[in-house]
Design a protein around this motif. Structure first.
Motif, PDB file in Angstrom:
ATOM      1  N   LEU A 224       0.824  -1.207   0.000  1.00 14.37           N
ATOM      2  CA  LEU A 224       0.000   0.000   0.000  1.00 14.37           C
ATOM      3  C   LEU A 224       0.861   1.262   0.000  1.00 14.37           C
ATOM      4  O   LEU A 224       0.592   2.217  -0.736  1.00 14.37           O
TER       5      LEU A 224
ATOM      6  N   GLN B 155      -9.001  10.112  -2.375  1.00 16.13           N
ATOM      7  CA  GLN B 155      -7.847   9.309  -1.966  1.00 16.13           C
ATOM      8  C   GLN B 155      -8.091   7.828  -2.271  1.00 16.13           C
ATOM      9  O   GLN B 155      -7.195   7.130  -2.766  1.00 16.13           O
TER      10      GLN B 155
ATOM     11  N   ILE C 108      -2.020  11.809   0.022  1.00 10.49           N
ATOM     12  CA  ILE C 108      -2.830  10.752  -0.586  1.00 10.49           C
ATOM     13  C   ILE C 108      -3.346   9.802   0.491  1.00 10.49           C
ATOM     14  O   ILE C 108      -4.506   9.404   0.468  1.00 10.49           O
ATOM     15  N   ALA C 109      -2.483   9.474   1.449  1.00  9.52           N
ATOM     16  CA  ALA C 109      -2.912   8.592   2.544  1.00  9.52           C
ATOM     17  C   ALA C 109      -1.859   8.594   3.636  1.00  9.52           C
ATOM     18  O   ALA C 109      -0.733   8.141   3.407  1.00  9.52           O
TER      19      ALA C 109
ATOM     20  N   GLY D  49       3.267  12.100  -0.325  1.00 11.62           N
ATOM     21  CA  GLY D  49       2.530  10.861  -0.152  1.00 11.62           C
ATOM     22  C   GLY D  49       1.505  10.919   0.966  1.00 11.62           C
ATOM     23  O   GLY D  49       0.431  10.310   0.875  1.00 11.62           O
ATOM     24  N   SER D  50       1.822  11.663   2.023  1.00 10.04           N
ATOM     25  CA  SER D  50       0.904  11.746   3.162  1.00 10.04           C
ATOM     26  C   SER D  50      -0.404  12.427   2.798  1.00 10.04           C
ATOM     27  O   SER D  50      -1.406  12.257   3.493  1.00 10.04           O
TER      28      SER D  50
ATOM     29  N   LYS E 129       2.562   1.682  -3.369  1.00 10.99           N
ATOM     30  CA  LYS E 129       1.599   2.159  -4.363  1.00 10.99           C
ATOM     31  C   LYS E 129       1.321   3.644  -4.166  1.00 10.99           C
ATOM     32  O   LYS E 129       1.288   4.420  -5.127  1.00 10.99           O
ATOM     33  N   ARG E 130       1.125   4.039  -2.895  1.00 14.91           N
ATOM     34  CA  ARG E 130       0.886   5.448  -2.581  1.00 14.91           C
ATOM     35  C   ARG E 130       2.049   6.314  -3.025  1.00 14.91           C
ATOM     36  O   ARG E 130       1.859   7.364  -3.655  1.00 14.91           O
ATOM     37  N   ASP E 131       3.261   5.886  -2.681  1.00 12.67           N
ATOM     38  CA  ASP E 131       4.444   6.690  -3.004  1.00 12.67           C
ATOM     39  C   ASP E 131       4.677   6.786  -4.511  1.00 12.67           C
ATOM     40  O   ASP E 131       5.140   7.814  -5.018  1.00 12.67           O
TER      41      ASP E 131
ATOM     42  N   ALA F 249       2.192   9.302  -5.695  1.00 13.87           N
ATOM     43  CA  ALA F 249       2.611  10.631  -5.236  1.00 13.87           C
ATOM     44  C   ALA F 249       3.747  11.177  -6.095  1.00 13.87           C
ATOM     45  O   ALA F 249       3.764  12.361  -6.454  1.00 13.87           O
TER      46      ALA F 249
ATOM     47  N   LEU G 129      -3.629   3.490   6.371  1.00 12.85           N
ATOM     48  CA  LEU G 129      -3.078   2.388   5.583  1.00 12.85           C
ATOM     49  C   LEU G 129      -2.836   1.167   6.466  1.00 12.85           C
ATOM     50  O   LEU G 129      -3.062   0.022   6.043  1.00 12.85           O
TER      51      LEU G 129
ATOM     52  N   LEU H 261      -6.021   5.269  -4.976  1.00  8.79           N
ATOM     53  CA  LEU H 261      -5.428   4.013  -4.521  1.00  8.79           C
ATOM     54  C   LEU H 261      -6.217   2.793  -4.993  1.00  8.79           C
ATOM     55  O   LEU H 261      -5.815   1.658  -4.729  1.00  8.79           O
TER      56      LEU H 261
END
Length: 349
Positions: free
Chosen positions: A301, A343, A319-320, A316-317, A304-306, A309, A325, A347
């Motif tokens: 997770l 968000q 987004i989530a 990244g923070s 994927k987020r990074d 981003a 997470l 994702l």
């Protein structure tokens, strides 16, 4: 009319005024025990004024205006808190230039940074820690205060256009509404305020000393009408509490008056008299056992987020954050609801 100091002038100023405005607030939390709303800066893009809540005996005209306003702020959490606590209102629509700029990938998002970035204007922050309860305000303080709203609406136009161009305006609307809802629901004050940073490492006896010393400091600050940090800092409270558990005599500052020392000693003796069964207990968080499946899912997770981003060139923070997470990776019921719609869509959750 740079400063409005009478309720009749306030009513006249707001009469038939449009709903779009920019607002900022100043308080005296660095100088007084009880925080007061000392100044409200207001702009509608054409008129920029200072409103003096310390002088105006009836602020209802502003409260009524704000109940229908679309209001731009910067770093709106604190200003919404002040308006709610002192005027009993949070505008129905609050847009935050800080949220907007961050969604555009701006990394330095202090107000002065954004004014320089978007308006190519450098503003001095010389009065940032001034005592805003003092009157009259100096010309430097007035200029500083007005600068905090003069550029908000022009910046807002630029930020909104760029958000729409990048297809992120809906993200902005949802993020601002979530921040407003959080401020609206937030309760004033908290349970066990003495549980400060660092208290989690103390055992019950240490917590007992800490609790007693926190309330000693609070009483001293109230009697002195100064912020509690002027009596002593949180780190000092923790160190004294740790030392008392070990039987050490606290080394108090030499400038303490005899009465303050006496009350300190009384607080310590009162703590020593607390029976073990009555001592406050540590708050233990839920510790997750080592779970390879959980760690693997969380890593996926975060990766994927990074990746998203980096592609969007935002933090990244945004987004989530890590906490939701972790909840999602752990399969907690309703964990996805900790994220906003935009968000979750990014994702694919």
């Amino acid at each position: 009319m740079p400063m409005i100091s009478h309720s009749t002038d306030l009513k006249q100023f707001l009469k038939n005024r449009g709903d779009l405005c920019a607002v900022d607030t100043e308080a005296d939390s660095l100088h007084r025990y009880s925080e007061s709303l000392c100044l409200i800066q207001f702009s509608d893009g054409n008129d920029h004024v200072l409103i003096d809540p310390l002088a105006i005996d009836d602020m209802s005209a502003l409260s009524e205006y704000l109940t229908k306003a679309t209001c731009w702020m910067h770093g709106a959490d604190y200003d919404m808190h002040m308006l709610k606590q002192h005027l009993g209102v949070i505008p129905p629509t609050v847009f935050d230039t800080q949220i907007g700029a961050r969604l555009l990938g701006v990394r330095k998002f202090g107000y002065g940074n954004l004014v320089e970035h978007y308006m190519d204007v450098f503003i001095e922050k010389t009065s940032q820690k001034a005592d805003w309860a003092k009157r009259p305000l100096t010309p430097v303080m007035e200029d500083y205060a007005l600068n905090d709203v003069i550029y908000l609406l022009p910046m807002a136009e630029i930020i909104v256009k760029q958000l729409k161009d990048k297809g992120r305006y809906d993200w902005f609307l949802e993020s601002c509404e979530a921040a407003r809802h959080k401020a609206f629901e937030k309760k004033i004050g908290k349970e066990d305020p003495w549980r400060i940073k660092g208290s989690g490492k103390l055992q019950p006896e240490g917590l007992t000393f800490l609790r007693a010393l926190w309330y000693w400091r609070d009483a001293q600050a109230a009697a002195w009408d100064r912020p509690s940090f002027m009596v002593c800092g949180n780190r000092q409270l923790i160190e004294w509490s740790q030392g008392l558990v070990l039987g050490n005599k606290p080394q108090l500052p030499q400038h303490y008056r005899s009465s303050r020392i006496k009350h300190f000693e009384q607080a310590v003796e009162k703590a020593r008299a607390v029976q073990e069964a009555d001592m406050p207990q540590r708050i233990r968080g839920i510790r997750r056992r080592k779970d390879p499946a959980f760690e693997s899912k969380l890593d996926d997770l975060i990766s994927k987020r990074d990746e998203i981003a980096e592609e969007l060139d935002i933090e990244g923070s945004l987004i989530a954050p890590r906490t939701p997470l972790e909840a999602i990776a752990g399969g907690h019921e309703g964990a996805e609801d900790q994220l906003l719609n935009w968000q979750r869509k990014l994702l694919n959750i």
